[in-house]
Design a protein around this motif. Structure first.
Motif, short mmCIF file in Angstrom:
data_model
loop_
_atom_site.label_atom_id
_atom_site.label_comp_id
_atom_site.label_asym_id
_atom_site.label_seq_id
_atom_site.Cartn_x
_atom_site.Cartn_y
_atom_site.Cartn_z
N GLU A 62 0.76 -1.24 -0.07
CA GLU A 62 -0.08 -0.31 -0.05
C GLU A 62 1.01 1.78 0.05
O GLU A 62 0.17 2.30 0.17
CB GLU A 62 -1.00 -0.22 1.56
N PHE A 79 2.80 2.65 -6.18
CA PHE A 79 1.53 2.01 -6.95
C PHE A 79 2.27 1.13 -7.95
O PHE A 79 3.42 0.44 -7.56
CB PHE A 79 1.40 3.62 -8.03
N ARG A 112 -4.62 6.49 -10.70
CA ARG A 112 -4.95 6.94 -9.17
C ARG A 112 -4.45 6.70 -7.89
O ARG A 112 -5.13 6.48 -7.18
CB ARG A 112 -6.13 5.74 -9.52
N SER A 113 -3.50 5.46 -8.15
CA SER A 113 -2.81 5.48 -7.10
C SER A 113 -2.04 6.70 -5.93
O SER A 113 -1.77 6.84 -5.15
CB SER A 113 -2.04 3.53 -7.40
N VAL A 157 -2.32 9.56 -6.86
CA VAL A 157 -3.21 10.25 -6.89
C VAL A 157 -4.37 10.33 -5.60
O VAL A 157 -3.95 11.24 -4.55
CB VAL A 157 -4.36 10.29 -7.98
N GLY A 158 -4.09 9.41 -5.53
CA GLY A 158 -4.86 9.10 -3.93
C GLY A 158 -3.60 8.78 -2.82
O GLY A 158 -3.64 9.14 -1.78
N GLY A 159 -2.42 8.41 -2.91
CA GLY A 159 -1.56 8.82 -2.48
C GLY A 159 -1.29 10.31 -1.99
O GLY A 159 -0.73 10.28 -1.18
N CYS A 160 -2.30 11.44 -2.63
CA CYS A 160 -1.89 12.19 -2.15
C CYS A 160 -2.89 12.99 -1.77
O CYS A 160 -3.39 14.61 -1.31
CB CYS A 160 -1.62 13.50 -3.73
N ALA A 161 -4.63 12.94 -1.30
CA ALA A 161 -5.57 12.70 -1.10
C ALA A 161 -5.25 13.27 0.54
O ALA A 161 -5.15 12.98 1.23
CB ALA A 161 -6.66 11.51 -0.70
N ASN A 162 -6.52 14.35 0.20
CA ASN A 162 -6.22 15.17 2.09
C ASN A 162 -4.93 15.65 2.52
O ASN A 162 -5.04 15.52 3.93
CB ASN A 162 -6.37 14.14 3.29
N GLY A 222 -8.77 11.95 -11.74
CA GLY A 222 -8.15 13.34 -10.25
C GLY A 222 -7.60 14.21 -10.52
O GLY A 222 -6.59 14.84 -8.98
#
Length: 275
Positions: A16, A19, A228-229, A231-236, A259
């Motif tokens: 996790e 990516f 997508r991975s 972008v998810g790592g930069c979420a919040n 995203g």
């Protein structure tokens, strides 16, 4: 099949923390010059301050507006042609001229910094430059003279693979740059399978996706999963994800749907010559 197998292997290794991508590296060939000829060419052009500098914008938002200016270097080859950085930057490092090159780029970048509230300017640096005592002293003092508000208009940009290699040594200088007001960015994200923990550790303002992920992404599910991975790592967090090398509307629409907030490349515009 080979790329899918490599991607799966990378995903297992990363779990996790990263990516899932394998993309065969592009072979970038430089002009057929020996090391001595390269050193002679570089020293002559540096001494004459003959490098040409360009700006390329990254765009985002609705309506589209510049998010970032990136400063790019072009080198006259003595035959009337301008070489892009990809055609000579490896030789700059090989012949031991990375720090003089970065310092010349830095001097111009500092002189071009916009006033508060304008579009920030991205300056690409090699980690070894930031680890050089003399450069750091000069650069830090220059930033102090500018003041924190104007220094906030400078985005220091590093290559993801090199950040991964020098991550431990970079902790102190990057923390100091943030304290001086600078923003931080990492480019070439996705070119290699590496841990993305650096995104939060270094409090990046921007993460730039490598063009190999962007190319025909609307037809490449594996690359879509990788983006997508990322972008998810930069979420919040504060990090804005920018795709580099966007060349078509189809690429940009897919990136937006994944995203990505900004794009850079010839679909938006080319590069504007400065000097």
């Amino acid at each position: 099949e080979e790329e899918a197998e490599q991607a799966l292997r990378g995903a297992r290794l990363q779990q996790e923390s990263g990516f899932f991508l394998y993309d065969k590296p592009l072979r970038v060939t430089t002009q057929e010059k020996g090391t001595v000829r390269w050193r002679t060419l570089l020293e002559r052009q540096f001494a004459r301050r003959k490098l040409t500098y360009c700006l390329q914008n990254a765009y985002g938002g609705e309506p589209m507006r510049p998010l970032l200016h990136e400063m790019l270097a072009r080198l006259p080859d003595g035959r009337g042609q301008l070489l892009p950085a990809a055609g000579f930057i490896a030789m700059v490092e090989k012949v031991g001229m990375q720090i003089p090159f970065d310092r010349q780029m830095s001097q111009l970048a500092l002189s071009l910094l916009p006033a508060e509230g304008k579009v920030p300017l991205a300056l690409n640096l090699h980690p070894l430059t930031l680890l050089d005592h003399d450069y750091r002293h000069w650069f830090w003092m220059a930033l102090l003279r500018l003041g924190r508000r104007r220094a906030a208009m400078l985005v220091v940009e590093l290559n993801e693979g090199l950040v991964s290699r020098y991550q431990e040594q970079l902790r102190a200088p990057l923390r100091e740059l943030r304290l001086l007001g600078c923003q931080l960015s990492v480019d070439h994200a996705g070119q290699e399978v590496v841990s993305t923990h650096y995104i939060r550790e270094f409090e990046l303002s921007f993460l730039k996706i490598h063009p190999s992920l962007v190319r025909d992404i609307q037809h490449r599910p594996l690359n879509q999963m990788a983006v997508r991975s990322l972008v998810g790592g930069c979420a919040n967090g504060p990090t804005q994800v920018i795709a580099v090398g966007v060349e078509s509307e189809g690429e940009w629409r897919m990136l937006e749907s994944l995203g990505v907030v900004g794009g850079q490349g010839f679909w938006f515009d080319g590069a504007t010559v400065l000097v």
